[in-house]
Design an enzyme around this catalytic site. Structure first.
Site, short mmCIF file in Angstrom:
data_model
loop_
_atom_site.label_atom_id
_atom_site.label_comp_id
_atom_site.label_asym_id
_atom_site.label_seq_id
_atom_site.Cartn_x
_atom_site.Cartn_y
_atom_site.Cartn_z
N LEU A 100 0.91 -1.07 0.12
CA LEU A 100 0.03 0.05 0.26
C LEU A 100 0.91 1.35 -0.01
O LEU A 100 1.96 1.06 0.88
CB LEU A 100 -0.81 -0.05 1.17
CG LEU A 100 -1.87 -0.95 1.44
CD1 LEU A 100 -2.66 -1.03 2.58
CD2 LEU A 100 -3.00 -0.88 0.36
N ASP A 101 0.44 2.36 -0.51
CA ASP A 101 1.18 3.58 -0.65
C ASP A 101 1.37 4.20 0.81
O ASP A 101 0.47 3.78 1.75
CB ASP A 101 0.42 4.56 -1.44
CG ASP A 101 0.42 4.15 -2.97
OD1 ASP A 101 1.25 3.51 -3.31
OD2 ASP A 101 -0.51 4.63 -3.40
N ALA A 102 2.19 4.85 0.94
CA ALA A 102 2.46 5.58 2.48
C ALA A 102 1.11 6.45 2.78
O ALA A 102 1.04 6.35 4.09
CB ALA A 102 3.55 6.52 2.38
#
Ligand code: URA
Length: 231
Positions: A100-102
């Site tokens: 998942l992205d930050a």
């Protein structure tokens, strides 16, 4: 599994310590000295170090609720790795099955079983991931049927040769939707909404396959056997 990994899983040794032991000729598989760290071993092989038989720790399967500003990597970058939140032995030997992205929160599955995580990551396995998405622009009710159809038929993402695989869009309200996809291209959900002229302003993964996120933000638990076997 590689012999160096097997040694790490069955002792307190690090990967480089295991490699040193191998080089020194201290490790035997079914009685033969093995020096190559990449040699594959199987559960029914007898692996000994200095004459003592090793038994590999069983694999670990974890659900984690990823907070914002953490990254799905084994190395810290601008943000810390989310593995810091998992207080188990050798947490950094684990890997994350599907990043998942930050700036995305939600369900992340963490394991040291590469075959298992392949079932989650590989598009061929068609493992469904469900995202709750907050959008900048309202979806007009007269456009919603057409939009659902566009997600179902596949979208052309910038820089990709092929259309996205069929996705299911459920509209909760004009600025909030659930999106189910079975692949995990880089920034896929954000790029899918960009492809239809919208922008994702909030993203949360709530389900992978049959596994629903049920732990608090920043916490984790081991998966049950049923959950592990559901892939
Ligand atoms: N798609 C994205 O754009 N970001 C994520 O973190 C996951 C899926």
């Amino acid at each position: 599994m590689r012999i160096d990994k097997f040694i790490c899983k069955s002792t307190e040794l690090t990967r480089s310590e295991a490699k040193k032991l191998l080089k020194m000729g201290e490790v035997r598989v079914n009685g033969d000295v093995i020096k190559n760290a990449a040699t594959q071993v199987h559960e029914n092989n007898s692996v000994t170090v200095d004459g003592a038989e090793l038994t590999a720790r069983s694999s670990r399967y974890i659900m984690m609720h990823k907070p914002l500003d953490t990254i799905c990597s084994n190395v810290d970058e601008v943000y810390p790795s989310l593995l810091h939140y998992i207080e188990v032995d050798k947490a950094f030997d684990l890997h994350i099955a599907g990043r998942l992205d930050a700036d995305t929160t939600g369900l992340v599955l963490v394991t040291d079983d590469g075959r298992w995580s392949h079932n989650i990551i590989s598009p061929k396995k068609e493992c469904a991931k469900v995202y709750r998405v907050n959008l900048r622009n309202a979806i007009l009710s007269e456009k919603s049927v057409e939009l659902i159809e566009r997600f179902k038929s596949g979208l052309q993402l910038q820089g990709e040769d092929q259309l996205t695989l069929p996705a299911i869009l459920d509209i909760i309200n004009e600025k909030e939707v659930l999106l189910t996809i079975t692949e995990g291209k880089y920034h896929q959900v954000k790029r899918m909404f960009a492809a239809v002229g919208n922008k994702v302003v909030g993203l949360h993964r709530q389900q992978i396959g049959k596994i629903n996120l049920d732990v608090e933000l920043g916490t984790w638990r081991y998966l049950t056997n049923d959950e592990v076997n559901s892939f």
